[in-house]
Design a protein around this motif. Structure first.
Motif, PDB file in Angstrom:
ATOM      1  N   TYR A  41      -9.472  -7.019  -6.564  1.00 45.64           N
ATOM      2  CA  TYR A  41     -10.006  -5.856  -7.272  1.00 45.64           C
ATOM      3  C   TYR A  41     -10.825  -6.296  -8.480  1.00 45.64           C
ATOM      4  N   SER A  42     -10.345  -7.318  -9.161  1.00 48.94           N
ATOM      5  CA  SER A  42     -11.048  -7.828 -10.336  1.00 48.94           C
ATOM      6  C   SER A  42     -12.402  -8.425  -9.954  1.00 48.94           C
ATOM      7  N   LEU A  43     -12.454  -9.117  -8.831  1.00 49.12           N
ATOM      8  CA  LEU A  43     -13.726  -9.686  -8.388  1.00 49.12           C
ATOM      9  C   LEU A  43     -14.705  -8.609  -7.950  1.00 49.12           C
ATOM     10  N   ILE A  44     -14.206  -7.516  -7.402  1.00 47.77           N
ATOM     11  CA  ILE A  44     -15.085  -6.445  -6.930  1.00 47.77           C
ATOM     12  C   ILE A  44     -15.588  -5.592  -8.088  1.00 47.77           C
ATOM     13  N   TYR A  45     -14.691  -5.129  -8.953  1.00 47.91           N
ATOM     14  CA  TYR A  45     -15.038  -4.147  -9.973  1.00 47.91           C
ATOM     15  C   TYR A  45     -15.114  -4.708 -11.386  1.00 47.91           C
ATOM     16  N   GLY A  46     -14.686  -5.923 -11.597  1.00 54.89           N
ATOM     17  CA  GLY A  46     -14.705  -6.492 -12.938  1.00 54.89           C
ATOM     18  C   GLY A  46     -13.561  -5.954 -13.786  1.00 54.89           C
ATOM     19  N   VAL A  47     -13.684  -6.138 -15.086  1.00 55.48           N
ATOM     20  CA  VAL A  47     -12.629  -5.722 -16.007  1.00 55.48           C
ATOM     21  C   VAL A  47     -12.733  -4.220 -16.240  1.00 55.48           C
ATOM     22  N   GLU A  48     -11.617  -3.534 -16.088  1.00 55.21           N
ATOM     23  CA  GLU A  48     -11.557  -2.100 -16.345  1.00 55.21           C
ATOM     24  C   GLU A  48     -10.407  -1.817 -17.291  1.00 55.21           C
ATOM     25  N   GLU A  49     -10.540  -0.741 -18.032  1.00 53.89           N
ATOM     26  CA  GLU A  49      -9.455  -0.339 -18.906  1.00 53.89           C
ATOM     27  C   GLU A  49      -8.330   0.256 -18.061  1.00 53.89           C
ATOM     28  N   PHE A  50      -7.087   0.018 -18.492  1.00 50.17           N
ATOM     29  CA  PHE A  50      -5.929   0.446 -17.708  1.00 50.17           C
ATOM     30  C   PHE A  50      -5.831   1.963 -17.674  1.00 50.17           C
ATOM     31  N   SER A  51      -5.577   2.477 -16.491  1.00 49.86           N
ATOM     32  CA  SER A  51      -5.199   3.873 -16.303  1.00 49.86           C
ATOM     33  C   SER A  51      -4.082   3.878 -15.267  1.00 49.86           C
ATOM     34  N   TRP A  52      -3.405   4.976 -15.148  1.00 48.15           N
ATOM     35  CA  TRP A  52      -2.281   5.032 -14.210  1.00 48.15           C
ATOM     36  C   TRP A  52      -2.746   5.103 -12.763  1.00 48.15           C
ATOM     37  N   HIS A  53      -4.032   5.309 -12.528  1.00 47.30           N
ATOM     38  CA  HIS A  53      -4.563   5.307 -11.167  1.00 47.30           C
ATOM     39  C   HIS A  53      -4.973   3.910 -10.716  1.00 47.30           C
ATOM     40  N   LEU A  54      -5.083   2.988 -11.639  1.00 49.41           N
ATOM     41  CA  LEU A  54      -5.521   1.630 -11.322  1.00 49.41           C
ATOM     42  C   LEU A  54      -4.557   0.897 -10.383  1.00 49.41           C
ATOM     43  N   PRO A  55      -3.221   0.898 -10.630  1.00 48.18           N
ATOM     44  CA  PRO A  55      -2.327   0.203  -9.674  1.00 48.18           C
ATOM     45  C   PRO A  55      -2.407   0.784  -8.265  1.00 48.18           C
ATOM     46  N   ARG A  56      -2.587   2.093  -8.166  1.00 47.70           N
ATOM     47  CA  ARG A  56      -2.700   2.697  -6.836  1.00 47.70           C
ATOM     48  C   ARG A  56      -3.983   2.250  -6.144  1.00 47.70           C
ATOM     49  N   SER A  57      -5.073   2.150  -6.886  1.00 48.45           N
ATOM     50  CA  SER A  57      -6.334   1.677  -6.306  1.00 48.45           C
ATOM     51  C   SER A  57      -6.207   0.231  -5.841  1.00 48.45           C
ATOM     52  N   ILE A  58      -5.559  -0.594  -6.658  1.00 48.71           N
ATOM     53  CA  ILE A  58      -5.359  -2.000  -6.293  1.00 48.71           C
ATOM     54  C   ILE A  58      -4.519  -2.106  -5.029  1.00 48.71           C
ATOM     55  N   LEU A  59      -3.426  -1.367  -4.985  1.00 49.44           N
ATOM     56  CA  LEU A  59      -2.532  -1.397  -3.834  1.00 49.44           C
ATOM     57  C   LEU A  59      -3.221  -0.864  -2.590  1.00 49.44           C
ATOM     58  N   ASN A  60      -4.015   0.160  -2.739  1.00 49.31           N
ATOM     59  CA  ASN A  60      -4.711   0.767  -1.608  1.00 49.31           C
ATOM     60  C   ASN A  60      -5.709  -0.201  -0.993  1.00 49.31           C
ATOM     61  N   ILE A  61      -6.524  -0.843  -1.825  1.00 50.75           N
ATOM     62  CA  ILE A  61      -7.517  -1.788  -1.305  1.00 50.75           C
ATOM     63  C   ILE A  61      -6.844  -2.965  -0.610  1.00 50.75           C
ATOM     64  N   ALA A  62      -5.852  -3.550  -1.264  1.00 55.76           N
ATOM     65  CA  ALA A  62      -5.187  -4.722  -0.692  1.00 55.76           C
ATOM     66  C   ALA A  62      -4.427  -4.373   0.586  1.00 55.76           C
ATOM     67  N   TYR A  63      -3.780  -3.219   0.619  1.00 54.99           N
ATOM     68  CA  TYR A  63      -2.992  -2.819   1.783  1.00 54.99           C
ATOM     69  C   TYR A  63      -3.883  -2.634   3.005  1.00 54.99           C
ATOM     70  N   TRP A  64      -5.028  -1.976   2.832  1.00 57.13           N
ATOM     71  CA  TRP A  64      -5.888  -1.733   3.982  1.00 57.13           C
ATOM     72  C   TRP A  64      -6.609  -2.985   4.431  1.00 57.13           C
ATOM     73  N   GLN A  65      -6.790  -3.941   3.539  1.00 51.56           N
ATOM     74  CA  GLN A  65      -7.395  -5.204   3.961  1.00 51.56           C
ATOM     75  C   GLN A  65      -6.449  -6.009   4.846  1.00 51.56           C
ATOM     76  N   ILE A  66      -5.151  -5.790   4.718  1.00 50.26           N
ATOM     77  CA  ILE A  66      -4.192  -6.446   5.607  1.00 50.26           C
ATOM     78  C   ILE A  66      -4.467  -6.065   7.062  1.00 50.26           C
ATOM     79  N   PHE A  67      -4.829  -4.811   7.291  1.00 51.94           N
ATOM     80  CA  PHE A  67      -5.055  -4.320   8.641  1.00 51.94           C
ATOM     81  C   PHE A  67      -6.486  -4.512   9.114  1.00 51.94           C
ATOM     82  N   GLY A  68      -7.304  -5.219   8.323  1.00 54.26           N
ATOM     83  CA  GLY A  68      -8.654  -5.524   8.754  1.00 54.26           C
ATOM     84  C   GLY A  68      -9.653  -4.428   8.490  1.00 54.26           C
ATOM     85  N   GLU A  69      -9.334  -3.519   7.611  1.00 54.18           N
ATOM     86  CA  GLU A  69     -10.273  -2.464   7.242  1.00 54.18           C
ATOM     87  C   GLU A  69     -11.307  -3.074   6.308  1.00 54.18           C
TER      88      GLU A  69
END
Length: 81
Positions: A41-69
């Motif tokens: 996520y850091s390589l794609i979007y760079g440094v972002e300020e923390f929000s409570w939606h950030l962990p969900r975005s990180i988890l969502n991207i990484a989880y779907w990449q496991i399945f080859g999305e």
């Protein structure tokens, strides 16, 4: 309750033990997904300020990449332009 239902009792005990093992497995899976997702996520979007939606975005991207999305590659290429 276990002694009243002789067939169901042992199965309930086995299911309870499996749920306990599943909790440990899910915890370890989440740790590994975050370990991959944070740098990705850091390589794609760079440094972002923390929000409570950030962990969900990180988890969502990484989880779907496991399945080859691999649609995330389109986002990577669009951020490079």
């Amino acid at each position: 309750m276990f002694s009243a239902i002789k067939r169901l009792g042992p199965k309930l005990v086995m299911i309870g033990e499996m749920v306990h093992d599943l909790k440990f497995f899910m915890l370890m899976l989440t740790v590994f997904i975050f370990a991959f997702g944070v740098p990705a996520y850091s390589l794609i979007y760079g440094v972002e300020e923390f929000s409570w939606h950030l962990p969900r975005s990180i988890l969502n991207i990484a989880y779907w990449q496991i399945f080859g999305e691999l649609e995330i590659l389109d986002e990577i290429e669009s951020n490079e332009d």
